[in-house]
Design a protein around this motif. Structure first.
Motif, short mmCIF file in Angstrom:
data_model
loop_
_atom_site.label_atom_id
_atom_site.label_comp_id
_atom_site.label_asym_id
_atom_site.label_seq_id
_atom_site.Cartn_x
_atom_site.Cartn_y
_atom_site.Cartn_z
N THR A 102 43.27 22.77 -48.36
CA THR A 102 43.48 23.95 -49.02
C THR A 102 43.46 24.98 -47.80
N GLY A 103 44.63 25.81 -47.80
CA GLY A 103 44.74 26.77 -46.86
C GLY A 103 45.42 26.63 -45.52
N THR A 104 45.98 25.43 -45.49
CA THR A 104 46.68 24.70 -44.53
C THR A 104 48.28 25.08 -44.37
N GLY A 105 48.81 25.84 -45.56
CA GLY A 105 50.27 26.47 -45.36
C GLY A 105 51.31 25.64 -46.16
N LYS A 106 50.83 25.04 -47.33
CA LYS A 106 51.68 24.21 -48.00
C LYS A 106 52.52 25.17 -49.06
N GLY A 208 43.90 31.14 -57.61
CA GLY A 208 42.57 31.63 -57.65
C GLY A 208 42.11 31.82 -56.06
N ALA A 209 41.42 32.77 -56.04
CA ALA A 209 40.88 32.85 -54.50
C ALA A 209 39.54 31.78 -54.47
N THR A 210 39.56 31.08 -53.30
CA THR A 210 38.41 30.02 -53.02
C THR A 210 37.82 30.71 -51.70
N LEU A 211 36.82 30.28 -51.20
CA LEU A 211 36.21 30.62 -50.15
C LEU A 211 37.08 30.49 -48.91
N MET A 212 38.11 29.39 -49.11
CA MET A 212 38.79 28.90 -47.92
C MET A 212 40.21 29.51 -47.99
N ASN A 213 40.63 30.26 -49.13
CA ASN A 213 41.89 30.74 -49.14
C ASN A 213 41.81 31.60 -50.40
N ASP A 215 44.71 32.90 -51.67
CA ASP A 215 45.55 32.84 -52.83
C ASP A 215 45.76 31.41 -53.00
N SER A 216 44.65 30.60 -53.54
CA SER A 216 44.93 29.26 -53.36
C SER A 216 45.53 28.70 -54.70
N SER A 217 46.47 27.87 -54.63
CA SER A 217 47.04 27.29 -55.71
C SER A 217 46.10 26.39 -56.38
N ARG A 218 45.87 26.48 -57.70
CA ARG A 218 44.96 25.71 -58.30
C ARG A 218 45.65 24.46 -59.21
N SER A 219 46.71 24.40 -58.87
CA SER A 219 47.56 23.45 -59.70
C SER A 219 48.71 22.74 -58.54
N HIS A 220 49.28 21.58 -59.11
CA HIS A 220 50.29 21.10 -58.35
C HIS A 220 51.67 21.62 -59.17
N SER A 221 52.52 22.01 -58.51
CA SER A 221 53.82 22.45 -59.02
C SER A 221 55.24 21.69 -58.55
N ILE A 222 56.02 21.57 -59.55
CA ILE A 222 57.36 20.93 -59.12
C ILE A 222 58.29 21.64 -59.74
N PHE A 223 59.18 22.24 -58.67
CA PHE A 223 60.57 22.97 -58.90
C PHE A 223 61.66 21.90 -58.92
N THR A 224 62.21 21.76 -59.93
CA THR A 224 63.49 20.79 -60.00
C THR A 224 64.75 21.24 -60.22
N ILE A 225 65.65 20.97 -59.30
CA ILE A 225 66.94 21.63 -59.52
C ILE A 225 67.71 20.08 -59.65
N THR A 226 68.56 20.34 -60.86
CA THR A 226 69.27 19.00 -60.96
C THR A 226 70.79 19.69 -60.93
N LEU A 251 51.71 20.67 -53.52
CA LEU A 251 50.44 20.14 -54.34
C LEU A 251 49.32 21.02 -54.02
N ALA A 252 48.41 20.96 -54.95
CA ALA A 252 47.03 21.71 -54.79
C ALA A 252 46.43 21.22 -53.73
N GLY A 253 45.63 21.92 -52.91
CA GLY A 253 44.91 21.61 -51.63
C GLY A 253 43.62 20.96 -51.82
N SER A 254 43.57 19.84 -51.18
CA SER A 254 42.29 18.84 -51.10
C SER A 254 41.29 19.71 -50.51
N GLU A 255 40.10 19.77 -50.96
CA GLU A 255 38.79 20.52 -50.45
C GLU A 255 37.72 19.68 -50.69
#
Ligand SMILES: Nc1ncnc2c1ncn2[C@@H]1O[C@H](COP(=O)(O)OP(=O)(O)OP(=O)(O)O)[C@@H](O)[C@H]1O
Length: 376
Positions: A102-106, A208-213, A215-226, A251-255
């Motif tokens: 988490t917080g590494t720039g994904k 959501g905000a975590t101690l480490m980020n 604006d932390s993404s709390r989910s995995h997101s997939i944007f698909t262009i066909t 992906l959501a961050g490992s922590e």
């Protein structure tokens, strides 16, 4: 057999690149030491163990490319992503996914900021797709559709639907593989429209905000262009189609829960995130070790959705994001080990071509209300 045929029959490995973000304000304020050296010329990352004085114990890892704190969004895109997008425009499937603590720039790497120089991979890919389409002659017709989903607490949600909190079912089709029943697919006609779709979907994403980020993404997101391409239409022939699919995955961050001090909803989210990431790790291990032949794709929604990208018909790039600080040593090593294993995954990408089919516009759910929102 030509060289390229030999390569395609053996498949190709997942490309793995590593990006190290700059120190953040808190790390600078705490005068934390940087333990990561990025050796661009050798495509290597060296990590010092902060518990051992004088840097005597350094671990070295090699990757397909490495990016240091100075690397621009443009360099990452042109160095490691644009070739995959070009392949999608020839009818291959491509997946780019960002992995890391988490917080590494994904999210920064995938989406980036608003000004031109800070645009991430997703908006840069829009520009490449539409520049290509505009350069083609009118003999090739293009149809571009987009969908955007998140996996939150093991539920798949449609980020482009009015009801973005409703859980959708993951299904499998014998010939076309895994799909999401009822997922919105929107037809887009320009890079600008794609950007608007991205903005609408981002607003629905679970953050959501975590101690480490903050604006932390709390989910995995997939944007698909066909991208469907119809060509060869003459008086005698109805032509043939090629279909390329680009998955852009954040992906959501490992922590480590001990570090984030999460409780309540945040703890539940973190537990699910870590579960899905370890399922992803198990899939990677099974693909690399290949002892039993069983790959546990069904252990999480995330691994089911990424099935084709890991060991399937897709050109895949994994971007492993790391931070430079000594306090992140354990997480950085874990990300690099994970990434190192992923280098050995073999995929078998092939062009998705149908000699008979036409661009099946009538099959596409075109959400009219959404389209007017997007283009308005
Ligand atoms: N290469 C970079 N250059 C400048 N700033 C960066 C870079 N990478 C990340 N940042 C900044 O670091 C912060 C955290 O980044 P980001 O939110 O992208 O992390 P993340 O890995 O997506 O986190 P999470 O898993 O918690 O969602 C943000 O403020 C972002 O702008």
């Amino acid at each position: 057999m030509s060289k390229s045929n030999q390569q395609s029959s053996r498949g190709e490995c997942v490309k793995v690149v590593v990006r190290c973000r700059p120190q953040n304000r808190a790390e600078t304020a705490a005068s934390l030491r940087s333990i990561v050296s990025v050796v661009t010329s050798l495509k290597q990352i060296d990590v010092e163990d902060p518990r051992i004085p004088s840097g005597a114990d350094r671990k070295t890892f090699s990757f397909d490319s490495v990016y240091d704190v100075e690397s621009s969004q443009h360099q990452v895109y042109h160095g490691s992503v644009s070739d995959v997008v070009a392949s999608v425009l020839h009818g291959y499937n491509g997946t780019i996914f960002a992995y890391g603590q988490t917080g590494t720039g994904k999210t920064y790497t995938m989406e980036g900021g608003v000004d031109e120089a800070s645009k991430g991979i997703i908006p840069q890919s829009f520009a490449q797709i539409y520049t290509h389409i505009e350069e083609q002659s009118h003999e090739v017709q293009f149809l571009v559709r987009v969908s955007f989903l998140e996996v939150y607490n093991e539920e798949v949600r449609d980020l482009l639907s009015k009801d973005s909190k409703r859980a959708l079912e993951v299904r499998e089709h014998r010939s076309t593989g895994v799909y999401i029943k009822g997922l919105t697919a929107i037809i887009v006609k320009s890079a600008k429209e794609l950007e608007k779709v991205l903005e609408v979907g981002k607003k629905n994403r679970s953050i959501g905000a975590t101690l480490m980020n903050q604006d932390s993404s709390r989910s995995h997101s997939i944007f698909t262009i066909t991208v469907e391409m119809l060509e060869g239409v003459t008086k005698e022939s109805s032509g043939h189609t090629r279909v390329g699919k680009l998955n852009l995955v954040d992906l959501a961050g490992s922590e480590r829960q001990s570090r984030t001090q999460a409780s309540g909803e945040r703890l539940k989210e973190a537990t699910r995130i870590n579960m899905a990431l370890s399922a992803l790790g198990n899939v990677i291990s099974a693909l690399v070790d290949n002892r039993t032949g069983h790959i546990p794709y069904r252990d999480s929604k995330l691994t089911r959705l990424l099935q084709d990208s890991l060991g399937g018909n897709t050109k895949t790039v994994m971007i492993a994001n790391i931070g430079p600080a000594e306090t992140d040593y354990e997480e950085t090593m874990s990300t690099l080990r994970y990434a190192n294993r992923a280098k050995n995954i073999r995929n078998l990408p092939r062009i998705n071509e149908d000699p008979k089919a036409r661009v099946p516009q009538s099959n596409i759910r075109n959400n009219a209300a959404f389209c007017s929102r997007v283009s308005g």
